[in-house]
Write an enzyme that holds these catalytic residues in place. Structure first.
Site: not given
Ligand code: C5P
Length: 221
Positions: A29-31
């Protein structure tokens, strides 16, 4: 009350990260916080639009008066967007994972003592580019470009590559504080040129962008 400038319009918005499973307990995933995309959906609803918000996993409440479709993966996001069409405008603010694991292990991957597993990655569909080129393309398609360097050059290239009408470009390098933060400094890149906005709250960026959408679609339905 006065009818809003987007009354009678349907606006599609994507927001948040996507989450790509590696196995039943792990993911890529990512921020992305979803704050900017959710703010745009809320502002479009406040302007009288019917809004479909396709969102990855975020720690935000569903905005009032918005139809929210919760998804996890990029492929689910694309399917939900296609199901939501037709729309008068689409705003792709999600931070879609570029890659997913080629084969989602059905069971938790175990440590074997033979070293770490090799994870083969495959590219995810580009939702913005797919919908920009689809037969049911909304008349106004807006993408985002989160960059850490050469922001405007990358945004101009992206406008062409993705086939959209407008790119909202921002600097997400760690020192900018944009990712997860409350403020944003954006540049609007279109065929007409570049318009740079001052440092604004994400809510204000959303309101101005919605005003721009309304102006571009023209008054009334
Ligand atoms: O190429 P890049 O990921 O920087 O492009 C960003 C823009 O494209 C954003 O509007 C993002 O929502 C959209 N995008 C997408 N599907 C992808 C990758 C990016 O819709 N797989």
């Amino acid at each position: 009350p006065e009818p809003g400038p987007l009354k009678g319009r349907h606006i599609l918005v994507t927001s948040g990260p996507t989450r790509e499973p590696i196995d039943p307990v792990r993911y890529i995933a990512n921020h992305s916080s979803g704050k900017q995309g959710h703010a745009i959906a809320a502002a479009a609803a406040a302007a009288g639009a019917r809004v479909t918000l396709v969102s990855g996993p975020v720690r935000l409440d569903d905005p009032d008066g918005v139809d929210v479709v919760h998804i996890e993966t990029a492929r689910e996001m694309l399917a939900a967007c296609e199901a939501a069409l037709p729309a008068d405008a689409a705003v792709f603010a999600a931070a879609v994972a570029d890659w997913r694991v080629a084969r989602d292990a059905g069971q938790k991957i175990k440590k074997t003592g033979d070293g770490p597993p090799a994870l083969a990655l495959v590219e995810n569909p580009d939702i913005l580019a797919t919908i920009s080129r689809s037969i049911s393309r909304p008349p106004l398609v807006i993408g985002f470009a989160a960059e850490t360097e050469h922001v405007l050059d990358h945004a101009k290239a992206k406008l062409k590559r993705k086939g959209c009408d407008l790119i909202v470009a921002n600097d997400v390098s760690p020192e900018s504080g944009v990712m997860g933060g409350e403020r944003n400094r954006v540049h609007l890149v279109s065929a007409a040129g570049v318009e740079s906005w001052p440092d604004l709250s994400k809510d204000e960026v959303a309101r101005r962008l919605v005003a721009r959408i309304a102006a571009q679609l023209g008054e009334g339905a």
